[in-house]
Scaffold this motif. Structure first.
Motif, PDB file in Angstrom:
ATOM      1  N   SER A 186       0.829  -1.210   0.000  1.00 28.59           N
ATOM      2  CA  SER A 186       0.000   0.000   0.000  1.00 28.59           C
ATOM      3  C   SER A 186       0.860   1.255   0.000  1.00 28.59           C
ATOM      4  O   SER A 186       0.547   2.241  -0.675  1.00 28.59           O
ATOM      5  CB  SER A 186      -0.923  -0.005   1.224  1.00 28.59           C
ATOM      6  N   GLY A 187       1.966   1.226   0.749  1.00 31.69           N
ATOM      7  CA  GLY A 187       2.868   2.369   0.749  1.00 31.69           C
ATOM      8  C   GLY A 187       3.661   2.506  -0.527  1.00 31.69           C
ATOM      9  O   GLY A 187       4.064   3.614  -0.914  1.00 31.69           O
ATOM     10  N   SER A 188       3.869   1.397  -1.220  1.00 27.87           N
ATOM     11  CA  SER A 188       4.729   1.397  -2.403  1.00 27.87           C
ATOM     12  C   SER A 188       4.142   2.152  -3.579  1.00 27.87           C
ATOM     13  O   SER A 188       4.875   2.551  -4.484  1.00 27.87           O
ATOM     14  CB  SER A 188       5.035  -0.041  -2.824  1.00 27.87           C
ATOM     15  N   TRP A 189       2.815   2.340  -3.598  1.00 23.42           N
ATOM     16  CA  TRP A 189       2.236   3.097  -4.711  1.00 23.42           C
ATOM     17  C   TRP A 189       2.838   4.493  -4.808  1.00 23.42           C
ATOM     18  O   TRP A 189       2.893   5.090  -5.883  1.00 23.42           O
ATOM     19  CB  TRP A 189       0.719   3.205  -4.544  1.00 23.42           C
ATOM     20  N   GLN A 190       3.305   5.030  -3.689  1.00 22.06           N
ATOM     21  CA  GLN A 190       3.874   6.386  -3.696  1.00 22.06           C
ATOM     22  C   GLN A 190       5.198   6.462  -4.454  1.00 22.06           C
ATOM     23  O   GLN A 190       5.695   7.557  -4.726  1.00 22.06           O
ATOM     24  CB  GLN A 190       4.087   6.860  -2.254  1.00 22.06           C
ATOM     25  N   SER A 191       5.773   5.318  -4.778  1.00 20.64           N
ATOM     26  CA  SER A 191       7.077   5.309  -5.442  1.00 20.64           C
ATOM     27  C   SER A 191       7.071   6.061  -6.762  1.00 20.64           C
ATOM     28  O   SER A 191       8.104   6.588  -7.187  1.00 20.64           O
ATOM     29  CB  SER A 191       7.536   3.867  -5.683  1.00 20.64           C
ATOM     30  N   ALA A 192       5.925   6.092  -7.428  1.00 23.25           N
ATOM     31  CA  ALA A 192       5.868   6.793  -8.714  1.00 23.25           C
ATOM     32  C   ALA A 192       6.257   8.254  -8.582  1.00 23.25           C
ATOM     33  O   ALA A 192       6.740   8.870  -9.540  1.00 23.25           O
ATOM     34  CB  ALA A 192       4.461   6.679  -9.301  1.00 23.25           C
TER      35      ALA A 192
END
Length: 792
Positions: A186-192
């Motif tokens: 869920s936190g990884s979506w911010q990687s973009a």
């Protein structure tokens, strides 16, 4: 095209559709065969119980969707020449990864005994989830994999780590809808928001919604589609939907959507690199694919629906050896893929079956990015000696070890602008590494205000308040052939305990594979540590990460506790040059005494442990007691205790031993760095009391040394879960690690000293009480404690 529109054209010709479908059917056949068969791989005779594995292990539910995606990725790479790797997020998608690598020819090139024929296919099937064989997930043994799907949540962060500084790479990343429920994902979506299209590659997330986890529905598959699309747009993506259960229709949709996404990626890159050069506010494409769980498998088993339910998650037909109906259903299932059309008489894939496989140098399962050691180059490192702190006399002047290190890391960043990054949860400046910002900024692509400083799309320092995301980025970066450093507060690095487990297992497994080339080590710098979190208090006081790491295979883990600035510089240089290790360095950021010149520091770090003759009073004779220490604060307190003993018991022969490489203490034969028993006995003696002041939990030292000769006389002081918001010296007193308590330990344990030095012991108790009273009255440590230096 909006996310919910159908593909506006016939994306595939009849021939292309047939080629992709053949490959998909072949991959599905090979996947089912891996789960069930140990013989009769091509069904050249009726399926019999003896052809079935006695233990049916593996997971079918997600596999057909993975094979479907891979077939389409192959088609696109073959058409476009795209440089691509893929990452499998859904748990236990191993059958798909192995099947597709075999069809591509990469598996047989890697393992010649698993050839492209009936004999090789039989071995491919037999080895899967079989004693002495290969795991059921996309493990290191699988060509093309940089991600092990045994634990869920890390696919997307690994993908972005792989894409950073890889400008031509597209990382196609399949995210299972069960995996999407984890906090890490869920936190990884911010990687973009951290991806720079000018210098980085691209990540194409493919959220695969098949509706179910192992025993129940998944959240993202059940929420309204408008909410899901809004969520993805909110994360900065342009979502495209593929949905259905009719293969021909879904093939056409997928081909069209992939065309659109890859064209969009090309356009983003071109504009950023040849147009306005902007890296901000880019909306990257992603795919939401809805297909049935267990697609193309048995629709019902024993009268119950299986396809498109949780029942297809693992092994749909569980009684194939004993139940004739299950055996018959399995044979019908396998034959539904029409294997005679897919494989020739010798068992090799027909040319029509592999028509979508890209050219040799572009095969996804054979990408060198998935074997990062092939691409790894040495860091260009400045001479760490040039950053040395001048030491005229030991223990006289102070420096901030991590601040000194920051100057070295600044120049490492400057010399390696495409192959080195620093990750951390917003603590680079706090951990006194601020000098790196003289050479770089923080990576930032999302909106800046006039007040902001040190933010840039080209920044080499990556900060986000998720240790899991930092860890995942760094792992992906290392696994694809680059270098990095993770800096963190010591107490909160525990958040990645499970992730470091998985990376350690990857290193252990890959180390046994000759074709897997060594990668750069995973390096941790833990600062703001337990003994100097007196201002933040109990919640920030935990040195147990080293206990966790030390459980991993000894050929992989290294633990370092440099006592001052120069030993930290020497240690970091060594770790940045190393390969295939997990290196944990713990060093304080506060001003501490410096003890060793650079030449002395190098020698001491090379030994890993040694006698500090200048601090002891043995004068060439056998010592009465050994004061040992590991860690900067324990070293300070040990030296202060040695000073007290020198002043008050001058006849006592004291040896001071400092340990910088903790694994040197390991019992002989249990770690590559473990010192021989003879050396340990010379250093610590065979029969004299050893008072050991340790940075972490004291029982760890006992665990490391339990087979050493003098273990019965080893007494360890360390952190015993006593903490609060208080002064630095009160913190060590709370845990009985202070200099006065160490002197009391000596008096208690040196034979014959107890009665003779009873008065001194009492004075030491009184000093503890006096120092505590001073802190309660004035809110700081007494000047003679705060300003103590070594004066001999």
């Amino acid at each position: 095209m909006t996310a919910t529109e159908s593909v506006p054209r016939q994306a595939l010709t009849a021939t292309e559709l047939q080629e992709i479908d053949r490959y998909w059917r072949a991959a599905n056949y090979l996947s089912v065969g891996q789960i069930y068969l140990m013989d009769n791989p091509l069904l050249r005779e009726p399926l019999a119980p003896e052809h079935i594995k006695p233990r049916l292990l593996g997971h079918w539910g997600t596999t057909p969707g993975l094979n479907f995606i891979y077939a389409h990725l192959n088609h696109q790479v073959r058409r476009r020449g795209t440089e691509m790797v893929w990452i499998i997020g859904p748990g236990h998608g191993g059958p798909a990864a192995v099947a597709t690598a075999w069809l591509d020819g990469v598996y047989s090139e890697t393992y010649p005994d698993v050839g492209l024929d009936a004999k090789g296919m039989r071995k491919l099937f037999r080895q899967f989830s079989f004693p002495g064989g290969v795991p059921s997930h996309a493990a290191p043994e699988t060509p093309g994999s940089i991600h092990e799907g045994g634990e869920l949540g890390y696919a997307l962060s690994h993908a972005f780590g792989a894409a950073f500084d890889n400008p031509d790479l597209v990382v196609a990343t399949v995210i299972g809808d069960g995996e999407a429920e984890t906090g890490a994902l869920s936190g990884s979506w911010q990687s973009a928001r951290f991806l720079n299209p000018v210098r980085d590659g691209a990540v194409l997330p493919i959220l695969h919604l098949n509706g179910y986890k192992i025993a129940g529905p998944t959240v993202l598959a059940r929420i309204p589609e408008d909410d899901l699309l809004a969520q993805m747009r909110g994360h900065g993506y342009e979502p495209h939907v593929v949905a259905g259960d009719d293969p021909d229709t879904v093939h056409q949709q997928m081909a069209g959507v992939l065309d659109t996404c890859l064209e969009r990626i090309d356009a983003i890159r071109f504009r950023a690199r040849h147009g306005d050069g902007t890296a901000e506010d880019v909306r990257w494409p992603m795919i939401i694919m809805r297909t049935p769980k267990g697609w193309t498998g048995p629709e019902t088993v024993d009268g119950m629906q299986v396809e498109n339910t949780w029942r297809s998650h693992q092994v749909p037909l569980t009684e194939t050896r004993d139940n004739p109906d299950h055996l018959r259903s399995l044979e019908e299932w396998l034959r539904s893929y029409r294997p005679d059309e897919l494989f020739d008489a010798d068992g090799a894939p027909r040319s029509e079956t592999t028509a979508v496989v890209p050219s040799r140098e572009r095969r996804i399962s054979g990408s060198p990015h998935a074997n990062g050691g092939l691409l790894l180059t040495d860091l260009i490192l400045p001479d760490f000696r040039d950053y040395a702190v001048e030491v005229e006399r030991p223990g006289e002047k102070k420096s901030e070890a991590t601040r000194v290190l920051g100057g070295f890391l600044r120049d490492v960043v400057a010399a390696n602008p495409r192959t080195f990054r620093i990750m951390g949860p917003d603590e680079t400046q706090s951990n006194r590494l601020g000098a790196v910002f003289e050479a770089t900024d923080r990576t930032w692509n999302t909106g800046r205000l006039p007040v902001d400083r040190q933010l840039s799309p080209d920044g080499r320092v990556m900060e986000v308040l998720s240790e899991q995301l930092c860890q995942g980025w760094l792992e992906g970066y290392l696994l694809t052939g680059r270098h990095g450093l993770f800096n963190s507060y010591e107490a909160f690095i525990h958040i990645v305990d499970s992730m470091v487990n998985q990376h350690a297992k990857w290193l252990k497994a890959s180390g046994a594979l000759p074709w897997r080339r060594p990668i750069a080590s995973l390096n941790y710098l833990l600062s703001s540590h337990v003994w100097r979190q007196d201002h933040n208090g109990f919640s920030h006081q935990d040195p147990g990460f080293i206990d966790h790491v030390i459980n991993k295979k000894p050929e992989i883990v290294r633990i370092y506790l440099p006592p001052d600035s120069n030993t930290l510089l020497s240690t970091m240089d060594h770790c940045l040059r190393s390969r295939n290790y997990i290196n944990v360095i713990t060093a304080g950021k506060q001003p501490q005494l410096t003890y060793l010149t650079m030449d002395q520091a190098i020698a001491h770090c090379t030994r890993g442990a040694g006698i500090w003759e200048w601090a002891g009073t043995e004068d060439g004779e056998e010592p009465d007691v050994v004061l040992a220490c590991a860690g900067d604060v324990p070293t300070l307190e040990t030296l202060a205790a040695a000073d007290l003993l020198r002043r008050h018991l001058p006849e006592l022969r004291v040896r001071v031993v400092n340990v910088v490489d903790l694994m040197r203490l390991s019992n002989e034969g249990e770690h590559p760095h473990a010192m021989p028993d003879s050396e340990y006995d010379m250093l610590f003696t065979r029969d004299k009391p050893v008072i050991f002041a340790f940075h972490g939990y004291p029982w760890l030292i006992h665990r490391l040394t339990y087979r050493r000769t003098g273990h019965a006389k080893l007494h360890v002081r360390g952190y015993k879960e006593e903490g609060t918001t208080t002064t630095p010296f009160d913190m060590v007193m709370l845990n009985d690690l202070d200099r006065f308590h160490l002197v009391m330990d000596v008096i208690d344990r040196v034979p014959g000293l107890g009665v003779r030095a009873a008065g001194l012991r009492q004075r030491m108790q009184d000093e503890r009480l006096r120092c505590r009273e001073y802190t309660r009255k004035y809110g700081e440590d007494a000047p003679e404690i705060r300003d103590w230096v070594w004066e001999h």
